[in-house]
Scaffold this motif. Structure first.
Motif, mmCIF file in Angstrom:
data_model
loop_
_atom_site.group_PDB
_atom_site.id
_atom_site.type_symbol
_atom_site.label_atom_id
_atom_site.label_comp_id
_atom_site.label_asym_id
_atom_site.label_seq_id
_atom_site.Cartn_x
_atom_site.Cartn_y
_atom_site.Cartn_z
ATOM 1 N N PHE A 99 7.009 -4.869 20.587
ATOM 2 C CA PHE A 99 6.076 -3.819 20.062
ATOM 3 C C PHE A 99 4.919 -3.421 20.772
ATOM 4 O O PHE A 99 3.893 -3.184 20.049
ATOM 5 C CB PHE A 99 5.961 -4.116 18.432
ATOM 6 N N GLY A 100 5.006 -3.699 21.762
ATOM 7 C CA GLY A 100 3.843 -3.059 22.830
ATOM 8 C C GLY A 100 2.735 -4.240 22.930
ATOM 9 O O GLY A 100 1.806 -4.367 23.811
ATOM 10 N N GLY A 101 2.428 -5.128 21.904
ATOM 11 C CA GLY A 101 1.591 -6.067 21.753
ATOM 12 C C GLY A 101 1.348 -6.371 20.370
ATOM 13 O O GLY A 101 1.092 -5.288 19.688
ATOM 14 N N MET A 102 0.984 -7.570 19.802
ATOM 15 C CA MET A 102 0.571 -7.911 18.648
ATOM 16 C C MET A 102 -0.103 -9.258 18.453
ATOM 17 O O MET A 102 0.428 -10.176 19.253
ATOM 18 C CB MET A 102 1.793 -7.596 17.614
ATOM 19 N N PRO A 103 -0.714 -9.544 17.473
ATOM 20 C CA PRO A 103 -1.306 -10.941 17.396
ATOM 21 C C PRO A 103 -0.097 -11.938 17.100
ATOM 22 O O PRO A 103 0.882 -11.431 16.575
ATOM 23 C CB PRO A 103 -2.100 -10.886 16.018
ATOM 24 N N ALA A 104 -0.370 -13.250 17.509
ATOM 25 C CA ALA A 104 0.654 -14.137 17.576
ATOM 26 C C ALA A 104 0.857 -15.069 16.031
ATOM 27 O O ALA A 104 1.539 -15.949 15.817
ATOM 28 C CB ALA A 104 0.722 -15.074 18.504
ATOM 29 N N TYR A 105 -0.129 -14.383 15.213
ATOM 30 C CA TYR A 105 -0.408 -15.323 14.235
ATOM 31 C C TYR A 105 1.059 -15.865 13.437
ATOM 32 O O TYR A 105 1.057 -16.843 12.794
ATOM 33 C CB TYR A 105 -1.312 -14.747 13.009
ATOM 34 N N GLN A 106 1.713 -14.689 12.969
ATOM 35 C CA GLN A 106 2.903 -14.794 12.090
ATOM 36 C C GLN A 106 4.111 -15.123 13.356
ATOM 37 O O GLN A 106 5.013 -14.707 12.747
ATOM 38 C CB GLN A 106 3.246 -13.721 11.382
ATOM 39 N N ILE A 107 3.829 -15.349 14.486
ATOM 40 C CA ILE A 107 5.155 -15.757 15.380
ATOM 41 C C ILE A 107 4.967 -17.340 15.735
ATOM 42 O O ILE A 107 5.920 -17.942 15.399
ATOM 43 C CB ILE A 107 4.789 -14.908 16.646
ATOM 44 N N SER A 108 4.047 -17.793 16.459
ATOM 45 C CA SER A 108 4.128 -18.923 16.919
ATOM 46 C C SER A 108 2.248 -19.269 17.514
ATOM 47 O O SER A 108 2.081 -18.713 18.672
ATOM 48 C CB SER A 108 4.829 -19.221 18.161
ATOM 49 N N VAL A 109 1.786 -19.929 16.704
ATOM 50 C CA VAL A 109 0.360 -20.629 16.803
ATOM 51 C C VAL A 109 0.344 -21.871 16.195
ATOM 52 O O VAL A 109 0.770 -22.204 15.219
ATOM 53 C CB VAL A 109 -0.735 -19.793 16.146
ATOM 54 N N ALA A 110 -0.380 -22.556 17.322
ATOM 55 C CA ALA A 110 -0.288 -24.318 16.965
ATOM 56 C C ALA A 110 -1.834 -24.225 16.089
ATOM 57 O O ALA A 110 -2.789 -23.697 16.651
ATOM 58 C CB ALA A 110 -0.388 -25.109 17.873
ATOM 59 N N TYR A 111 -1.835 -24.953 15.092
ATOM 60 C CA TYR A 111 -3.266 -25.166 14.176
ATOM 61 C C TYR A 111 -3.309 -26.661 14.443
ATOM 62 O O TYR A 111 -3.168 -27.429 13.521
ATOM 63 C CB TYR A 111 -2.991 -24.860 12.944
ATOM 64 N N PRO A 112 -3.804 -27.208 15.278
ATOM 65 C CA PRO A 112 -4.187 -28.781 15.625
ATOM 66 C C PRO A 112 -5.059 -29.453 14.543
ATOM 67 O O PRO A 112 -5.118 -30.406 14.316
ATOM 68 C CB PRO A 112 -4.536 -28.900 17.013
ATOM 69 N N ALA A 113 -5.848 -28.659 14.084
ATOM 70 C CA ALA A 113 -7.142 -29.155 13.133
ATOM 71 C C ALA A 113 -6.473 -29.513 11.930
ATOM 72 O O ALA A 113 -7.021 -30.183 10.991
ATOM 73 C CB ALA A 113 -8.043 -28.238 13.012
ATOM 74 N N ASN A 114 -5.278 -28.880 11.468
ATOM 75 C CA ASN A 114 -4.730 -29.150 10.018
ATOM 76 C C ASN A 114 -4.012 -30.743 10.087
ATOM 77 O O ASN A 114 -3.128 -30.803 10.551
ATOM 78 C CB ASN A 114 -3.796 -28.253 9.660
ATOM 79 N N ILE A 147 -8.401 -24.436 -3.854
ATOM 80 C CA ILE A 147 -9.156 -24.071 -3.029
ATOM 81 C C ILE A 147 -9.336 -24.844 -1.575
ATOM 82 O O ILE A 147 -9.335 -24.466 -0.504
ATOM 83 C CB ILE A 147 -10.588 -23.634 -3.504
ATOM 84 N N LEU A 148 -9.438 -26.163 -1.933
ATOM 85 C CA LEU A 148 -9.369 -27.228 -1.014
ATOM 86 C C LEU A 148 -8.137 -27.125 -0.119
ATOM 87 O O LEU A 148 -8.273 -27.113 1.016
ATOM 88 C CB LEU A 148 -9.847 -28.601 -1.457
ATOM 89 N N ALA A 149 -7.076 -27.136 -0.552
ATOM 90 C CA ALA A 149 -5.978 -27.194 -0.088
ATOM 91 C C ALA A 149 -5.672 -25.725 0.844
ATOM 92 O O ALA A 149 -5.439 -25.863 1.877
ATOM 93 C CB ALA A 149 -4.933 -27.103 -1.044
ATOM 94 N N GLY A 150 -6.323 -24.519 0.360
ATOM 95 C CA GLY A 150 -6.289 -23.424 1.133
ATOM 96 C C GLY A 150 -7.090 -23.592 2.133
ATOM 97 O O GLY A 150 -6.569 -23.155 3.332
ATOM 98 N N CYS A 151 -8.073 -24.141 2.175
ATOM 99 C CA CYS A 151 -9.052 -24.288 3.293
ATOM 100 C C CYS A 151 -8.390 -25.211 4.434
ATOM 101 O O CYS A 151 -8.837 -25.054 5.471
ATOM 102 C CB CYS A 151 -10.581 -24.875 2.844
ATOM 103 N N THR A 152 -7.516 -26.068 4.100
ATOM 104 C CA THR A 152 -6.775 -26.670 5.115
ATOM 105 C C THR A 152 -5.783 -25.692 6.008
ATOM 106 O O THR A 152 -5.627 -26.177 7.022
ATOM 107 C CB THR A 152 -5.960 -27.891 4.429
ATOM 108 N N ASN A 153 -5.602 -24.768 5.315
ATOM 109 C CA ASN A 153 -4.686 -23.977 6.273
ATOM 110 C C ASN A 153 -5.353 -22.364 6.574
ATOM 111 O O ASN A 153 -4.729 -21.452 6.370
ATOM 112 C CB ASN A 153 -3.414 -23.600 5.363
ATOM 113 N N ILE A 154 -6.961 -22.627 6.227
ATOM 114 C CA ILE A 154 -7.589 -21.544 6.196
ATOM 115 C C ILE A 154 -7.521 -20.664 7.495
ATOM 116 O O ILE A 154 -7.499 -19.257 7.535
ATOM 117 C CB ILE A 154 -9.041 -21.657 6.148
#
Length: 830
Positions: free
Chosen positions: A67-82, A231-238
């Motif tokens: 689609f010409g380009g788009m953020p990868a957030y809902q495709i493949s992003v690693a979140y190592p801090a969680n 809220i705390l649980a949400g912050c783990t995936n913030i």
């Protein structure tokens, strides 16, 4: 010895769940891999991201592959801090995907049933029955792994909440927090949204109970602690949540700036898009009889050869090629089936279960069922789309059947548990058993003997299509009537076989339950007999949709999409460009993205403006190209390859035949260019209208909201001016410019100001949106380096919050667990 006796039932449950998992997915453990279409598509979507990650050891956070380009957030992003992800790995025991998800479904539901103090044997039965609900296995067959992942943590979340309200304040709160964190880590917000619906209804039930029992102070204390830990649980995936929320405003899930078709619009997805996959009202009987609407979208000859025995020989061949499925969905991989015996126990439960628990389960079941009807119950659907926050952000309303397939087994288990534990009460109230059993047995009998009371066996659309296909062939009405009579007989046969099957199962199950209540024999016999029947019922139905035929041998040189000759020829060009694949379903295709930067792609949340550009200009331009190629008309060809949108998107290659040579589009404008005219328009409507008739090589269309950047500026003609791409990475592009006077440069890159920054000779500069979706900026005279960097603040900030939050949550669960153990040790219960 006492401890072993205490934990032995749980060990038996674990062994049973592992056995079911290994039995169902035995080919996985024999070295094969499941062919999952959505996983293949995900591999296509994420290939460029994975390659970038492997090469540069960082997250690009952006992809140009679709689609010409788009953020990868809902495709493949690693979140190592969680840190929660490591707990999830422990729960999965190293099982291969997607077998790990079936195990997760069973062990999670078992935990809920144990919290509810269900007999451990019945808990095993119920957990297997829940996990083998057909929808969940169909999800796995299709590759909807994140859906199953999120569903698996629904039950543990509910378990934690119930523990909290039932007196286990600290431990329940901690478990709830952990399970919400795992639920969010699954990253399927639609399933999480449905879980929130269930929780809200549970909260109402618990409030009612607390009010009745005069324990409102504790209720509010528990609710407050649950809110804090959520809220705390949400912050783990913030990181993911903030990025998704930010992107969602600009994606198809956000509002449109266009003013056309207002009746169809919401503040999120369009109504027709939300309800495109609506379950039929009558189709809901598939919960009880899986082939009530034919089962799966396959030819009758493949789906059920025996059905052709009821067909007139003159029509047999044509009927065999006709679809077995005749429900309301565009197509289906299988029905939502919870099991005939589960349905029997659910209905019995409505008569014998009392209190808030019953009304919570019933209200949630009805809500999930009615929402699944979508466009067939539009008043109710419109109410949720217009007034319930967030509902308009999700498509495929039939997915609300997840709620139904969660709640019905729960009621069934509660009913069986009561029958086993309170047999004397059941015996005194035997009429309730008669009512429940009679309704279900009677329904099965009616479906078997009078199916036309519930459904027709072909749709008006099917009839009209057949009539249209034979128009002009002098086919008589008698022949048409004979054809559809034979089709009806074939489909009736398919339904009748499953209706007879359902009738047999519920009669046997009802007979066992009655005999147990009447004669009070050992409860182990009734429990394990029903367990065997439920397992065989669901296992055999599930194997229709996910069987050994869905596996393939692993290969050393595996590729989700093998390279075609057209791909190979295009890849010889090492410059940066985009590809239009007309040989595929362009905007529902990930194969092109696997190798190239694609004009199309495969994603449910593309950028809103890009989707609107697809509808308004790209699709008509594609049609013009197809017609020109089909007609082999040189004049049409010349016009077709002068399409403004595709050219400004730097569409350099067009695939017509994957096994042939691609067409090179000489009109593609490249990665960037200078224009000598700016056309300022008042709004988005004017922007998109202008795309249909302009020359992007010389003119830039700019919304008036950016007019301040253009104040006092007028592009000048400089034939010697150049803008050249010097280096390309997904998140970093470097251009070199040279001009004798200030210029306006248009970049064939998607505009997204929530992360893309531009620097001229290292100094941050302003840029604007041009041509509805692209970027443009003023470039000063002289020789300069223009660098684009994708630097979303949300990622760095979110990861810091995630690390701290996940560490705190793990400490909370460890502390709560330790205090629980200490208290039990002090009372001698450990």
């Amino acid at each position: 010895m006492n401890k072993l006796k205490q934990y032995l039932p749980h060990l038996i449950a674990i062994v049973a769940f592992l056995a079911v998992t290994m039995l169902y997915f035995s080919p996985l453990f024999a070295g094969k891999q499941l062919k999952q279409s959505d996983i293949s598509n995900w591999e296509g979507m994420s290939k460029a991201i994975d390659d970038f990650r492997a090469k540069y050891h960082e997250e690009p956070l952006w992809t140009n592959s679709m689609f010409g380009g788009m953020p990868a957030y809902q495709i493949s992003v690693a979140y190592p801090a969680n840190l929660i992800q490591y707990i999830n790995k422990i729960i999965w025991l190293g099982l291969p995907s997607p077998a790990n998800l079936l195990w997760n479904l069973m062990i999670g539901f078992y935990f809920l049933l144990i919290v509810l103090k269900i007999d451990q044997r019945i808990a095993i039965l119920g957990s297997v029955g829940f996990a083998l609900s057909s929808y969940f296995l169909i999800y796995l067959e299709a590759g909807h792994n994140t859906q199953a992942f999120a569903i698996a943590y629904m039950a543990p979340v509910i378990a934690g909440i119930i523990m909290t309200y039932r007196g286990k304040w600290l431990l329940g709160t901690a478990i709830t927090g952990l399970m919400i964190a795992l639920e969010l880590y699954a990253n399927h917000l639609q399933i999480t949204y449905y879980l929130i619906m269930i929780i809200l209804l549970l909260g109402i039930a618990e409030f009612s109970k607390a009010y009745r029992e005069k324990t409102l102070p504790y209720f509010f204390k528990a609710t407050a602690s649950l809110a804090v830990v959520a809220i705390l649980a949400g912050c783990t995936n913030i990181t993911n949540l903030m990025a998704t929320e930010e992107y969602g405003r600009y994606s198809t899930r956000g509002p449109s700036e266009l003013t056309s078709d207002q009746d169809n619009k919401t503040t999120g997805l369009d109504r027709d898009y939300v309800t495109g996959w609506s379950y039929g009202v009558g189709e809901s009987f598939t919960l009880f009889v899986p082939n009530f609407k034919g089962g799966v979208s396959e030819p009758i000859a493949k789906a059920n050869k025996d059905a052709l025995k009821e067909v007139d020989a003159n029509y047999k061949q044509n009927i065999g090629q006709f679809g077995a499925y005749y429900g309301e969905l565009p197509f289906t991989g299988g029905p939502a089936y919870v099991g005939a015996i589960i349905c029997l126990l659910f209905v019995i439960g409505l008569f014998i279960i009392k209190g808030e628990m019953k009304w919570w389960i019933l209200s949630a079941t009805l809500l999930g069922l009615m929402l699944s009807w979508g466009k067939h119950f539009m008043g109710f659907t419109n109410f949720f789309l217009d007034y319930v926050p967030g509902y308009d952000k999700f498509r495929t309303v039939s997915m609300t059947l997840t709620i139904v397939e969660f709640m019905m087994p729960l009621m069934a288990v509660l009913a069986l548990d009561k029958i086993v534990k309170e047999t004397d009460w059941i015996k005194k109230n035997i009429k309730k058993l008669y009512y429940g059993g009679g309704i279900v047995v009677g329904l099965a009998l009616l479906i078997l003997v009078a199916p036309t009371m519930f459904t027709s066996f072909y749709t008006q659309e099917e009839y009209d299509n057949v009539v249209a296909s034979v128009k002009g062939q002098n086919i008589s009405q008698d022949v048409l009537d004979g054809f559809f009579s034979s089709l009806e007989n074939a489909r009736k046969s398919i339904m009748a076989a499953d209706a007879m099957r359902a009738l047999f199962l519920v009669v046997i199950a009802a007979g066992l339950i009655y005999a147990y209540v009447r004669y009070k024999f050992r409860d182990g016999f009734i429990i394990w007999s029903l367990a065997a029947l439920i397992f065989l019922d669901l296992y055999l139905v599930d194997k229709r949709y996910l069987s050994s035929d869905d596996y393939a041998r692993k290969t050393a040189n595996y590729a989700a999409f093998p390279m075609t000759p057209a791909d190979e020829m295009i890849l010889r060009d090492t410059s940066a460009y985009r590809v239009l694949n007309l040989a595929a379903n362009t905007f529902n295709d990930a194969s092109t993205s696997y190798y190239h930067q694609s004009i199309g792609g495969y994603h449910g949340a593309k950028l809103k403006r890009y989707k609107e550009m697809i509808d308004h200009t790209i699709t008509p331009e594609m049609t013009a190209i197809k017609n020109a190629i089909q007609n082999k008309d040189s004049n049409m060809m010349q016009t077709a390859f002068s399409q403004p949108t595709l050219n400004m998107m730097n569409t350099k290659y067009i695939i017509i035949n994957p096994d042939g040579s691609p067409i090179k589009n000489e009109g593609a404008l490249g990665n960037a260019w200078f224009v000598n005219e700016v056309k300022v328009v008042p709004n988005a409507d004017a922007e998109i209208a202008a795309l249909s008739n302009f020359n992007p090589k010389t003119t830039a269309i700019v919304d008036e909201r950016f007019k301040d950047q253009l104040s006092g500026f007028s592009p000048s003609v400089d034939s010697s001016a150049t803008v050249t791409l010097k280096s390309f990475k997904l998140n970093n592009l470097v251009f070199q410019t040279s001009a004798s006077a200030p210029q306006l440069a248009v970049f064939s890159e998607i505009y997204y100001d929530k992360g893309w920054n531009v620097y001229v000779d290292g100094q941050k500069a302003e840029y604007m949106r041009s041509n509805f979706v692209l970027r443009a900026m003023k470039v000063p005279a002289g020789n300069h380096t223009v660098e684009w960097k994708f630097e979303p603040e949300v990622y760095g900030t979110g990861e810091k919050i995630s690390l701290v939050s996940s560490a705190l949550l793990i400490l909370l669960i460890a502390g709560a667990g330790f205090l629980e153990w200490k208290n039990k040790s002090a009372t001698g219960k450990a």
